[in-house]
Design an enzyme around this catalytic site. Structure first.
Site, PDB file in Angstrom:
ATOM      1  N   HIS A   1       1.088  -1.207  -0.083  1.00 35.73           N
ATOM      2  CA  HIS A   1       0.242  -0.052  -0.010  1.00 35.73           C
ATOM      3  C   HIS A   1       0.841   1.431  -0.149  1.00 35.73           C
ATOM      4  O   HIS A   1       0.713   2.120  -0.779  1.00 35.73           O
ATOM      5  CB  HIS A   1      -0.959  -0.048   1.261  1.00 35.73           C
ATOM      6  CG  HIS A   1      -1.485   1.220   1.496  1.00 35.73           C
ATOM      7  ND1 HIS A   1      -2.388   1.874   0.806  1.00 35.73           N
ATOM      8  CD2 HIS A   1      -1.236   1.949   2.448  1.00 35.73           C
ATOM      9  CE1 HIS A   1      -2.744   3.004   1.417  1.00 35.73           C
ATOM     10  NE2 HIS A   1      -1.967   3.340   2.362  1.00 35.73           N
TER      11      HIS A   1
ATOM     12  N   ASP B   1       6.859  23.392 -24.908  1.00 30.35           N
ATOM     13  CA  ASP B   1       6.713  21.839 -24.465  1.00 30.35           C
ATOM     14  C   ASP B   1       8.023  22.002 -23.269  1.00 30.35           C
ATOM     15  O   ASP B   1       8.399  22.772 -23.223  1.00 30.35           O
ATOM     16  CB  ASP B   1       7.091  20.814 -25.693  1.00 30.35           C
ATOM     17  CG  ASP B   1       6.586  19.332 -25.234  1.00 30.35           C
ATOM     18  OD1 ASP B   1       7.025  18.994 -24.314  1.00 30.35           O
ATOM     19  OD2 ASP B   1       5.843  19.216 -26.243  1.00 30.35           O
TER      20      ASP B   1
ATOM     21  N   TRP C   1       7.375  -0.019   3.902  1.00 29.81           N
ATOM     22  CA  TRP C   1       7.947   0.438   3.002  1.00 29.81           C
ATOM     23  C   TRP C   1       9.351   0.897   3.139  1.00 29.81           C
ATOM     24  O   TRP C   1      10.225   1.166   2.375  1.00 29.81           O
ATOM     25  CB  TRP C   1       7.188   1.712   2.501  1.00 29.81           C
ATOM     26  CG  TRP C   1       7.357   2.911   2.981  1.00 29.81           C
ATOM     27  CD1 TRP C   1       6.797   3.294   4.215  1.00 29.81           C
ATOM     28  CD2 TRP C   1       8.013   4.027   2.669  1.00 29.81           C
ATOM     29  NE1 TRP C   1       7.072   4.492   4.682  1.00 29.81           N
ATOM     30  CE2 TRP C   1       7.768   5.296   3.588  1.00 29.81           C
ATOM     31  CE3 TRP C   1       8.727   4.418   1.567  1.00 29.81           C
ATOM     32  CZ2 TRP C   1       8.695   6.274   3.652  1.00 29.81           C
ATOM     33  CZ3 TRP C   1       9.378   5.697   1.646  1.00 29.81           C
ATOM     34  CH2 TRP C   1       9.291   6.636   2.455  1.00 29.81           C
TER      35      TRP C   1
ATOM     36  N   SER D   1      13.533   6.952 -13.226  1.00 31.57           N
ATOM     37  CA  SER D   1      12.330   7.601 -13.854  1.00 31.57           C
ATOM     38  C   SER D   1      12.218   9.177 -13.280  1.00 31.57           C
ATOM     39  O   SER D   1      12.222  10.108 -13.834  1.00 31.57           O
ATOM     40  CB  SER D   1      11.175   6.838 -13.832  1.00 31.57           C
ATOM     41  OG  SER D   1       9.791   7.842 -13.908  1.00 31.57           O
ATOM     42  N   SER D   2      12.268   9.168 -11.949  1.00 30.93           N
ATOM     43  CA  SER D   2      12.132  10.501 -11.149  1.00 30.93           C
ATOM     44  C   SER D   2      13.253  11.313 -11.443  1.00 30.93           C
ATOM     45  O   SER D   2      13.036  12.390 -11.634  1.00 30.93           O
ATOM     46  CB  SER D   2      12.250  10.040  -9.505  1.00 30.93           C
ATOM     47  OG  SER D   2      11.047   9.615  -9.221  1.00 30.93           O
TER      48      SER D   2
ATOM     49  N   HIS E   1      13.146  11.975   4.268  1.00 33.41           N
ATOM     50  CA  HIS E   1      12.763  13.168   4.684  1.00 33.41           C
ATOM     51  C   HIS E   1      12.602  13.976   3.511  1.00 33.41           C
ATOM     52  O   HIS E   1      11.350  14.527   3.409  1.00 33.41           O
ATOM     53  CB  HIS E   1      13.146  13.799   5.987  1.00 33.41           C
ATOM     54  CG  HIS E   1      12.295  14.552   6.570  1.00 33.41           C
ATOM     55  ND1 HIS E   1      11.357  13.945   7.580  1.00 33.41           N
ATOM     56  CD2 HIS E   1      11.910  15.965   6.419  1.00 33.41           C
ATOM     57  CE1 HIS E   1      10.209  14.928   7.755  1.00 33.41           C
ATOM     58  NE2 HIS E   1      10.777  16.303   6.871  1.00 33.41           N
TER      59      HIS E   1
ATOM     60  N   GLU F   1      11.971  13.368   0.752  1.00 32.65           N
ATOM     61  CA  GLU F   1      11.008  12.717  -0.040  1.00 32.65           C
ATOM     62  C   GLU F   1       9.555  13.123   0.443  1.00 32.65           C
ATOM     63  O   GLU F   1       8.754  13.416  -0.525  1.00 32.65           O
ATOM     64  CB  GLU F   1      10.908  11.010   0.095  1.00 32.65           C
ATOM     65  CG  GLU F   1       9.752  10.345  -0.386  1.00 32.65           C
ATOM     66  CD  GLU F   1       9.461  10.386  -1.824  1.00 32.65           C
ATOM     67  OE1 GLU F   1      10.553  10.658  -2.651  1.00 32.65           O
ATOM     68  OE2 GLU F   1       8.757  10.025  -2.428  1.00 32.65           O
TER      69      GLU F   1
ATOM     70  N   TYR G   1       8.664  16.180   1.271  1.00 37.65           N
ATOM     71  CA  TYR G   1       8.614  17.373   0.783  1.00 37.65           C
ATOM     72  C   TYR G   1       8.522  17.435  -0.629  1.00 37.65           C
ATOM     73  O   TYR G   1       7.776  18.140  -1.204  1.00 37.65           O
ATOM     74  CB  TYR G   1       9.711  18.369   1.345  1.00 37.65           C
ATOM     75  CG  TYR G   1       9.541  18.475   2.942  1.00 37.65           C
ATOM     76  CD1 TYR G   1       8.729  19.156   3.237  1.00 37.65           C
ATOM     77  CD2 TYR G   1      10.524  18.098   3.845  1.00 37.65           C
ATOM     78  CE1 TYR G   1       8.404  19.533   4.509  1.00 37.65           C
ATOM     79  CE2 TYR G   1      10.480  18.191   5.008  1.00 37.65           C
ATOM     80  CZ  TYR G   1       9.274  18.794   5.355  1.00 37.65           C
ATOM     81  OH  TYR G   1       9.097  18.951   6.831  1.00 37.65           O
TER      82      TYR G   1
ATOM     83  N   SER H   1      -1.418  27.506  -3.624  1.00 41.60           N
ATOM     84  CA  SER H   1      -1.103  28.993  -3.838  1.00 41.60           C
ATOM     85  C   SER H   1      -1.375  29.330  -5.252  1.00 41.60           C
ATOM     86  O   SER H   1      -1.456  30.643  -5.487  1.00 41.60           O
ATOM     87  CB  SER H   1       0.548  29.217  -4.080  1.00 41.60           C
ATOM     88  OG  SER H   1       1.232  28.529  -2.641  1.00 41.60           O
TER      89      SER H   1
ATOM     90  N   HIS I   1      14.911  12.700  12.932  1.00 40.80           N
ATOM     91  CA  HIS I   1      13.701  12.740  13.907  1.00 40.80           C
ATOM     92  C   HIS I   1      12.810  11.327  13.401  1.00 40.80           C
ATOM     93  O   HIS I   1      11.902  10.981  14.478  1.00 40.80           O
ATOM     94  CB  HIS I   1      12.808  13.821  13.782  1.00 40.80           C
ATOM     95  CG  HIS I   1      12.253  14.088  12.249  1.00 40.80           C
ATOM     96  ND1 HIS I   1      12.316  15.396  11.746  1.00 40.80           N
ATOM     97  CD2 HIS I   1      11.775  13.179  11.658  1.00 40.80           C
ATOM     98  CE1 HIS I   1      11.417  15.281  10.506  1.00 40.80           C
ATOM     99  NE2 HIS I   1      11.339  13.752  10.335  1.00 40.80           N
ATOM    100  N   HIS I   2      13.193  10.654  12.740  1.00 41.06           N
ATOM    101  CA  HIS I   2      12.515   9.298  12.292  1.00 41.06           C
ATOM    102  C   HIS I   2      13.048   8.163  13.079  1.00 41.06           C
ATOM    103  O   HIS I   2      12.573   7.067  13.023  1.00 41.06           O
ATOM    104  CB  HIS I   2      12.660   9.090  10.840  1.00 41.06           C
ATOM    105  CG  HIS I   2      12.095  10.038   9.930  1.00 41.06           C
ATOM    106  ND1 HIS I   2      10.635   9.758   9.482  1.00 41.06           N
ATOM    107  CD2 HIS I   2      12.338  11.238   9.136  1.00 41.06           C
ATOM    108  CE1 HIS I   2      10.178  10.666   8.882  1.00 41.06           C
ATOM    109  NE2 HIS I   2      11.325  11.740   8.431  1.00 41.06           N
TER     110      HIS I   2
ATOM    111  N   THR J   1       6.786  26.820   7.347  1.00 43.54           N
ATOM    112  CA  THR J   1       5.484  26.317   6.931  1.00 43.54           C
ATOM    113  C   THR J   1       4.348  27.234   7.563  1.00 43.54           C
ATOM    114  O   THR J   1       3.204  27.418   6.805  1.00 43.54           O
ATOM    115  CB  THR J   1       5.272  24.827   7.790  1.00 43.54           C
ATOM    116  OG1 THR J   1       6.326  24.076   7.448  1.00 43.54           O
ATOM    117  CG2 THR J   1       4.172  24.205   7.235  1.00 43.54           C
TER     118      THR J   1
ATOM    119  N   LYS K   1       3.550  30.075   5.131  1.00 42.11           N
ATOM    120  CA  LYS K   1       2.811  29.548   4.180  1.00 42.11           C
ATOM    121  C   LYS K   1       1.369  29.830   4.469  1.00 42.11           C
ATOM    122  O   LYS K   1       0.502  30.293   3.854  1.00 42.11           O
ATOM    123  CB  LYS K   1       3.163  28.406   3.604  1.00 42.11           C
ATOM    124  CG  LYS K   1       4.355  28.242   2.960  1.00 42.11           C
ATOM    125  CD  LYS K   1       4.783  26.948   2.221  1.00 42.11           C
ATOM    126  CE  LYS K   1       5.607  27.007   1.049  1.00 42.11           C
ATOM    127  NZ  LYS K   1       5.109  27.754  -0.055  1.00 42.11           N
TER     128      LYS K   1
ATOM    129  N   ARG L   1       1.532   0.639  15.567  1.00 41.15           N
ATOM    130  CA  ARG L   1       1.004   0.358  14.064  1.00 41.15           C
ATOM    131  C   ARG L   1       1.700  -0.643  13.487  1.00 41.15           C
ATOM    132  O   ARG L   1       2.480  -1.252  14.031  1.00 41.15           O
ATOM    133  CB  ARG L   1       1.929   1.994  13.453  1.00 41.15           C
ATOM    134  CG  ARG L   1       3.309   1.725  13.382  1.00 41.15           C
ATOM    135  CD  ARG L   1       3.771   2.921  12.752  1.00 41.15           C
ATOM    136  NE  ARG L   1       3.844   3.093  11.286  1.00 41.15           N
ATOM    137  CZ  ARG L   1       4.884   3.808  10.853  1.00 41.15           C
ATOM    138  NH1 ARG L   1       5.836   4.339  11.270  1.00 41.15           N
ATOM    139  NH2 ARG L   1       4.825   3.725   9.380  1.00 41.15           N
TER     140      ARG L   1
END
Lengths: 291, 535
Positions: B78, B107, B143, B170-171, B254, B256, B258, B269, B303-304, B329, B332, B451
């Site tokens: 998932h 293009d 994951w 690809s990315s 991390h 990632e 963002y 925005s 922090h993870h 943040t 924003k 979890r």
């Protein structure tokens, strides 16, 4: 979009559709699928073959198309600028790939090995599991993974290789200056010297690997030292090989009279790549062999 | 495509290719963008099906549907499907569609590379999904693929590694294309600080992608060589450390998150000023805030892993750097709110999604602050509170922004208007039930439910039932989305020459709807640029 002949400065250009990208996708997939099947034991080693073959076919085909279009003068300066930027960012992504492995090396030397040796916040592993282990470098860990004794990689060949790569960085720069000032003979000579130096580097590295495996008991499986040594120098060696092949291709293009003193993106891209390989080696020499 | 444009175009390039060639050999940013969005939609529903399975299993305590191994496979897949298959390709699809339109380009800069970036994805997706079919099933270690657990899975282990390599390639290629397009193909006169915010946020996202996807490639390569070739990266006996993987992984991981959310900031925005009929408040502050978030994202990964055993000094550093992210943040959220302040507001579907984003993403941000505090993280780590936190930022955050973006730009893409009433149904069902789905998970986590667990103690049943019901309705409501889009494209009412949203600003609205096949044949003039200026 406006045609390049009409607008060499900076009009827009959108290439027509091409089969090469989808072939590239298939080639990459074959490469990965072959590796999966082989590693899972579902197919013999020949499963590894279609991927690289397709990739080689792809590179020849796609680049021939692009070189042909370029020689026809279809590309304008804006396209040239796009190519340049793309190459720079591609090299940046390569830098970050190596950064991950350098990170692993630094982590092992700064943190995990000292902790296993009973220093710092995680000293408890030492007390409980390996009270006799003392942190040293090089090491294959408290479990002596890969055998009790091994030799660390010698400086000799590495120093020679450093000299070779630094010299090749110089020769490619001389070749570049020759190209820009229109000295084709000097260009051919120094470009040839560059890729010869590159292949010499690879040969010496291969020799060093042979020595390490046969006489020094230094292998990929020799604990964290063997791991970081072979992964870092191995990926670097792969990049040197690719870079030397790229130089060779560029040399053949020079022989065919490609490139002008003003416009020679491919030459510059390859030389950037070569300098990148060079800088990575300097870091390798300092952190893997020397310190 | 108008006649005057037609003449300016080289004959070889102007005709729309037909049949399968148009898609397989595509070089057009709109076609490729469409394929990205369709791929993303397919993966969203596959990942969603896995989520329904998870919620069905957790509806009450007891192993009702799946055994724990199967459950963990669903859970792992998932996440992989949603992150790499649904959200990231959706953003690249939107980038493809919108960036050339918004910067006045015909293009993307490297159209063939663009084609390659897309076509890697179906192969990668197939490789990833076929992990379910091999002996031992899909990977089940989450994951994040932590060793040594990850290495204990069967035939699917190298499949996932190589699928990730493909997705990463690809990315990276897609991100290179985005950066080059923005840096090289902007209309004359569009300086960096005149770019729309969606373009700005994507520029920074692309930088993050190029910087960290190779690091992920390195991390999974280390897993692969440890497993198959006897290296010792994560083997303490050999001098390595399993925790090393966490460091390398989260150095990617991390930034990632963002990568998943910055383009959402860009979309919000765009939408809020349109339906507030006011220019965005504090444009430059938004740009600098985005850049600050991107910079900080590189120095917060620890922090993870507060509970993994880390020197106190490192914990302090990562705690403080993480909390610093609240500053940009906050800028924003403040600016979006200030944009709406005294605006002439109307609540069409894109605006509804944007306002919901504003509230619900902020909730996710606050729970993030709670998790950033080392002492409280010791309590929350590994509980459903974390699940609630990141789903709040990703579902009513990233996913709502993607849906808002589609509802906002679909009339531009198709030249047709969708069924507004049905879209509002989609919104209200989503917005209400996403909270029913995820809010109770905060309570469950604080009460101590772990979890990644296939079964739980009976005292957690009530809130799990509520959460599952929310999940089922939310999931079912999403089926409206492809239906609305399909109906709009097939038989929606043409929007004609008028802008579908009269408050909309930006170069994309200076083109007719649908936009011509090659967006801007000629760079827009300074007058067009000024007329379309967002601020």
């Amino acid at each position: 979009m406006t045609d390049a002949h009409a607008n060499a400065e900076g009009g827009y250009y959108v290439p027509h559709g091409s089969p090469w990208p989808i072939i590239a996708a298939v080639a990459l997939f074959s490469l990965m699928l072959g590796a999966v099947l082989f590693l899972d034991g579902a197919a013999p080693a020949w499963a590894l073959l279609p991927g690289p073959l397709l990739l080689a076919f792809l590179f020849v085909g796609w680049f021939s198309t692009v070189v042909g279009e370029n020689q026809k003068g279809i590309y304008n300066l804006r396209v040239d600028r796009s190519f340049r930027m793309a190459m720079m960012w591609f090299i940046f992504s390569e830098v970050m790939f190596f950064a991950a492995f350098f990170g692993a090396l630094f982590y092992a030397r700064m943190f995990s090995v000292p902790w296993l040796g009973g220093q710092g916040v995680k000293a408890i592993t030492n007390f409980l599991l390996w009270p006799h282990y003392e942190a040293t470098w090089p090491t294959n860990g408290p479990g002596h993974v890969g055998g009790a004794h091994f030799d660390s990689a010698p400086m000799g060949i590495a120093a020679l290789n450093t000299l070779i790569l630094l010299t090749s960085g110089l020769t490619v720069t001389i070749a570049h200056h020759a190209l820009r000032s229109g000295h084709r003979g000097r260009l051919k000579l120094f470009l040839a010297l560059t890729f010869l130096l590159g292949f010499t580097f690879v040969a010496l590295q291969a020799h060093e690997y042979g020595e390490a495996y046969m006489h020094m008991n230094l292998k990929l499986t020799t604990g964290i030292y063997g791991t970081t040594f072979f992964m870092l120098t191995g990926f670097h060696g792969l990049h040197v090989t690719i870079g030397a092949i790229m130089l060779l291709v560029i040399w053949f293009r020079v022989l065919r009279g490609h490139f002008t003193p003003e416009r020679h993106f491919a030459f510059e891209a390859v030389s950037w790549y070569w300098h990148f390989v060079d800088v990575v080696w300097l870091c390798l020499f300092i952190f893997v062999y020397w310190l | 495509m108008t006649e005057s444009h037609e003449t300016a175009v080289h004959a070889e390039h102007d005709h729309k290719p037909h049949g399968w060639r148009r898609w397989v050999f595509a070089t057009n940013h709109k076609d490729i963008g469409t394929m990205y969005l369709i791929f993303s939609g397919v993966m969203f529903f596959l990942g969603g099906a896995a989520a329904m399975g998870i919620r069905a299993q957790l509806f009450k305590s007891g192993l009702e549907l799946f055994d724990p191994a199967e459950f963990n496979q669903l859970l792992t897949m998932h996440a992989l499907m949603m992150i790499f298959g649904a959200v990231m390709p959706a953003w690249v699809g939107l980038a493809n569609w919108m960036i050339p339109l918004q910067i006045g380009a015909p293009d993307m800069a490297l159209p063939r590379l663009n084609n390659l970036s897309f076509w890697i994805l179906p192969f990668a997706g197939a490789l990833l999904m076929s992990a379910f079919l091999v002996p031992g099933g899909a990977p089940a270690g989450g994951w994040t693929m932590y060793p040594p657990l990850m290495e204990q899975f069967g035939a699917s282990f190298p499949m996932v590694i190589f699928a990730i390599h493909l997705l990463g390639i690809s990315s990276i290629l897609g991100a290179i294309n985005v950066i080059v397009t923005i840096m090289n193909l902007r209309a004359p006169g569009m300086s960096l600080l005149r770019m729309p915010l969606f373009v700005w946020t994507w520029l920074i996202t692309a930088f993050l992608l190029i910087a960290v996807m190779p690091v992920l490639a390195g991390a999974v390569t280390m897993l692969l060589t440890d497993h198959f070739f006897g290296t010792s990266f994560f083997n303490a006996a050999g001098g390595g450390d399993p925790v090393l993987f966490l460091h390398v992984f989260w150095f990617f991981g991390h930034p990632e998150v963002y990568i998943l959310i910055l383009p959402a900031f860009g979309v919000i925005s765009e939408i809020i000023p349109t339906f507030s009929r006011k220019p965005l408040f504090g444009y430059e502050a938004m740009v600098y805030a985005t850049a600050s978030i991107a910079f900080l994202s590189f120095i917060v990964w620890g922090h993870h892993m507060f509970t993994v055993g880390m020197p106190v000094s490192a914990q302090l550093f990562f705690m403080l750097s993480t909390m610093l992210i609240a500053v940009p943040t906050g800028v924003k959220v403040f600016n979006w709110t200030a944009t709406m302040w005294r605006g002439s507001l109307s609540f069409e579907p894109p605006m509804l999604f944007a306002v919901a984003f504003l509230f619900l993403f902020t909730i996710g941000g606050f729970s993030g602050l709670m998790l950033a505090l080392v002492p409280s993280d010791y309590q929350y780590h590994g509980t459903y509170f974390v699940v609630a936190h990141f789903h709040y930022v990703l579902v009513p955050g990233a996913v709502f922004a993607i849906m808002g973006a589609v509802y906002y730009w679909l009339p531009k893409w198709s030249g047709r208007m969708y069924d507004m009433r049905l879209a509002k149904w989609h919104f209200w069902l989503s917005a209400i039930f996403v909270n029913v789905l995820f809010f109770p998970q905060h309570f469950l986590g604080l009460a101590g439910m772990p979890r990644r667990i296939a079964d739980y103690a009976p005292q957690f049943t009530d809130w799990n039932m509520v959460s599952s019901i929310g999940g089922f309705v939310f999931g079912a409501a999403q089926l409206l989305f492809p239906y609305i889009v399909w109906r709009c494209v097939r038989s929606g009412k043409p929007v004609g020459a008028n802008k579908p949203w009269e408050g909309a600003r930006g170069l994309e609205w200076e083109l007719p709807s649908p936009a011509p096949y090659h967006s801007w044949q000629e760079p827009p003039s300074e007058a067009v640029l000024a007329h379309g200026a967002e601020h």
